[in-house]
Design a protein around this motif. Structure first.
Motif, PDB file in Angstrom:
ATOM      1  N   UNK A   1       1.000  -0.961   0.038  1.00  0.00           N
ATOM      2  CA  UNK A   1       0.295  -0.043  -0.339  1.00  0.00           C
ATOM      3  C   UNK A   1       0.572   1.386  -0.530  1.00  0.00           C
ATOM      4  N   UNK A   2       1.473   1.061   0.531  1.00  0.00           N
ATOM      5  CA  UNK A   2       2.351   1.762   0.789  1.00  0.00           C
ATOM      6  C   UNK A   2       3.482   2.549  -0.533  1.00  0.00           C
ATOM      7  N   UNK A   3       3.956   1.630  -0.501  1.00  0.00           N
ATOM      8  CA  UNK A   3       4.700   1.302  -1.956  1.00  0.00           C
ATOM      9  C   UNK A   3       4.053   2.124  -2.968  1.00  0.00           C
ATOM     10  N   UNK A   4       3.410   1.843  -3.059  1.00  0.00           N
ATOM     11  CA  UNK A   4       2.203   1.845  -4.348  1.00  0.00           C
ATOM     12  C   UNK A   4       1.581   3.120  -4.394  1.00  0.00           C
ATOM     13  N   UNK A   5       1.263   3.540  -3.150  1.00  0.00           N
ATOM     14  CA  UNK A   5       1.058   5.080  -3.011  1.00  0.00           C
ATOM     15  C   UNK A   5       1.666   5.880  -3.042  1.00  0.00           C
TER      16      UNK A   5
ATOM     17  N   UNK B   1       9.987   7.529   3.807  1.00  0.00           N
ATOM     18  CA  UNK B   1      10.297   7.632   4.784  1.00  0.00           C
ATOM     19  C   UNK B   1       9.274   6.250   5.509  1.00  0.00           C
ATOM     20  N   UNK B   2       7.791   6.003   5.869  1.00  0.00           N
ATOM     21  CA  UNK B   2       7.132   5.660   6.228  1.00  0.00           C
ATOM     22  C   UNK B   2       7.489   3.885   5.772  1.00  0.00           C
ATOM     23  N   UNK B   3       7.812   4.132   4.493  1.00  0.00           N
ATOM     24  CA  UNK B   3       8.084   2.114   4.192  1.00  0.00           C
ATOM     25  C   UNK B   3       9.075   2.372   3.544  1.00  0.00           C
ATOM     26  N   UNK B   4      10.271   2.957   3.770  1.00  0.00           N
ATOM     27  CA  UNK B   4      11.492   2.422   4.620  1.00  0.00           C
ATOM     28  C   UNK B   4      11.402   1.476   5.654  1.00  0.00           C
TER      29      UNK B   4
END
Length: 494
Positions: free
Chosen positions: A216-220, A254-257
């Protein structure tokens, strides 16, 4: 089922490709050809689409941007999905969706529906591209066999892009709908052939679960990044909307990492980026495609708006570059085997920089053979060397179960690089637009954009040169795995 191919690289060249293996490669090449064909064809058809459907310029932009948004935003997800759910299954389903979306795109009668079909096509390409590349890298063992396959595969992209320019000029003369419909039958034929020819691939069993938060985070983050860059030239790079969007992208990444570092089965294993060769391949892809897309955009404006050339005339002007790539396709793999990817990428970027610099000699009445053709040939030589080498460098040394992930990363770098630097070049040209639009003044406003293009290619060259400083490793025997059982051993000749 996998079979280990444990022979040294020297012996790998003594493997005969069977008709079925050739058929597998051709199916994958057809999908890559379609992706590039679709990107290049739509640009020439935009004026006819706008006139027929009564669309504004801003709406027309989204016919192109909708595809880029779906493609660039979902590549990371597409690559990892291929690893987890099976490369063959993901490739065939996405190719079927591409065919249906192409058919609908040629039949709709409204701008929003056309944009929606373009987004779906981009979305499906975000799954076929990494799945197709990972099928090649898991079917052909690392070394001369894979290098040859990848050189043919990447050549199809350049050929599709070049043919798309010419075909769109011809088809649009009849109707823009033929331009939209053309990919549908090609995709259908490739789908039917793929059902029979593509090697079956098992799902990754021991994957520690699905990284749903990372997906979700990577795609967003990728969707928002591409959307922000595409919209920035219109709403302003310094506008509150653009700055807040970039801030949101940074926060999401940042959150994704952090999520990926803690996830037992990450969407992107960050450890793969500890390799200097991998980082140089990703940054090289950004610089390579970013510079070329900017160059093609400005050159098309120059030829059609200032010189008054037709769409077909402009397409033929680009054709020598694509023809050079197609002619050299069977030789690039052998050159990579001899000199290595780093040297070829550096040489290609050097050709590219020289071609862009020579193009600065243009005026309002250029001689094609003396002024434009040398740049086209240099850029064609650069594409022939750089693109296959980047694909080889990014996928070498990567385990089979992560090939889809790395393929998604590389294609993301290509698309994000193209979107970012096209927007920057557009902004530079717009900022220098003259108040009195005389031909000489307009041409002068284009020159800073060409300088930016050359600067991006130069940055790619400098990044690549850092890899040449490292001590060249000794040649070792590589044990690779292949999902193909079609290769036959034949005695090597002395």
């Amino acid at each position: 089922m996998t079979s280990p191919l444990t022979a040294p690289a020297a012996a790998s060249s003594a493997v005969r490709w069977t008709p079925r293996l050739w058929g597998t490669l051709l199916v994958l090449c057809a999908a890559m050809f379609l992706d590039a064909l679709d990107v290049s064809m739509v640009g020439v058809a935009l004026p006819s689409i706008g006139s027929d459907l009564h669309l504004s310029t801003s709406t027309l932009q989204w016919i192109v941007s909708g595809y880029i948004l779906g493609y660039g935003g979902l590549l990371l997800l597409g690559g990892r999905t291929a690893d987890l759910l099976g490369r063959r299954q993901v490739f065939l389903v996405a190719l079927g969706v591409f065919a249906v979306a192409s058919l609908l795109g040629g039949l709709v009668d409204s701008g929003p529906l056309l944009i929606a079909s373009r987004f779906v096509k981009g979305l499906s390409a975000a799954f076929t591209a990494p799945a197709g590349l990972s099928i090649i890298t898991t079917t052909f063992p690392e070394g001369p066999l894979r290098n040859r396959a990848l050189s043919i595969y990447t050549t199809c992209a350049a050929t599709g892009f070049s043919m798309g320019l010419v075909l769109s000029g011809l088809l649009t003369e009849a109707s823009w709908r033929f331009t939209m419909l053309l990919p549908a039958p090609i995709a259908l034929i490739a789908l039917l052939a793929g059902l029979r020819l593509l090697p079956r691939s098992s799902r990754e069993r021991d994957h520690n679960g699905y990284d749903i938060p990372g997906a979700i985070l990577g795609t967003a983050s990728m969707l928002l990044l591409v959307f922000t860059v595409v919209e920035a030239p219109q709403v302003g790079w310094s506008s509150a909307r653009t700055l807040l969007s970039f801030l949101a992208v940074a926060a999401l990444l940042t959150v994704f990492v952090q999520v990926e570092r803690r996830s037992p089965g990450p969407l992107v294993r960050l450890g793969v980026l500890r390799s200097g060769n991998q980082i140089r391949a990703q940054l090289g892809a950004v610089a390579f495609f970013g510079s070329y897309v900017g160059f093609q955009f400005l050159t098309t404006l120059y030829m059609q708006s200032l010189l008054g050339w037709s769409a077909l005339h402009t397409a033929l002007a680009f054709l020598p570059a694509g023809a050079l790539v197609a002619v050299s396709s069977t030789k690039v793999g052998a050159i990579v085997d001899r000199f290595g990817t780093q040297r070829l990428i550096a040489a290609g970027f050097a050709f590219m920089v020289l071609g862009y610099v020579l193009f600065l000699r243009i005026d309002l009445s250029p001689g094609y053979a003396a002024v434009i053709l040398p740049s086209m040939l240099l850029i064609g030589a650069a594409c022939a060397l750089v693109f296959p080498s980047l694909n080889i460098q990014a996928t070498n040394g990567v385990d089979d179960h992560e090939q889809g992930m790395v393929s998604g990363l590389l294609n993301t770098s290509v698309q994000v690089g193209g979107a970012i630097f096209l927007a920057i070049v557009t902004a530079v040209v717009t900022a220098g637009a003259p108040t009195r639009a005389t031909p000489h003044a307009v041409l002068d406003s284009y020159r800073p954009g060409f300088v930016v293009v050359a600067g991006v290619a130069l940055a790619g060259l400098l990044i690549t040169l850092t890899g040449l400083r490292a001590k060249r490793p000794r040649q070792t025997v590589v044990i690779a795995r292949s999902t193909s059982l079609e290769a036959e051993r034949v005695p090597a000749r002395d």
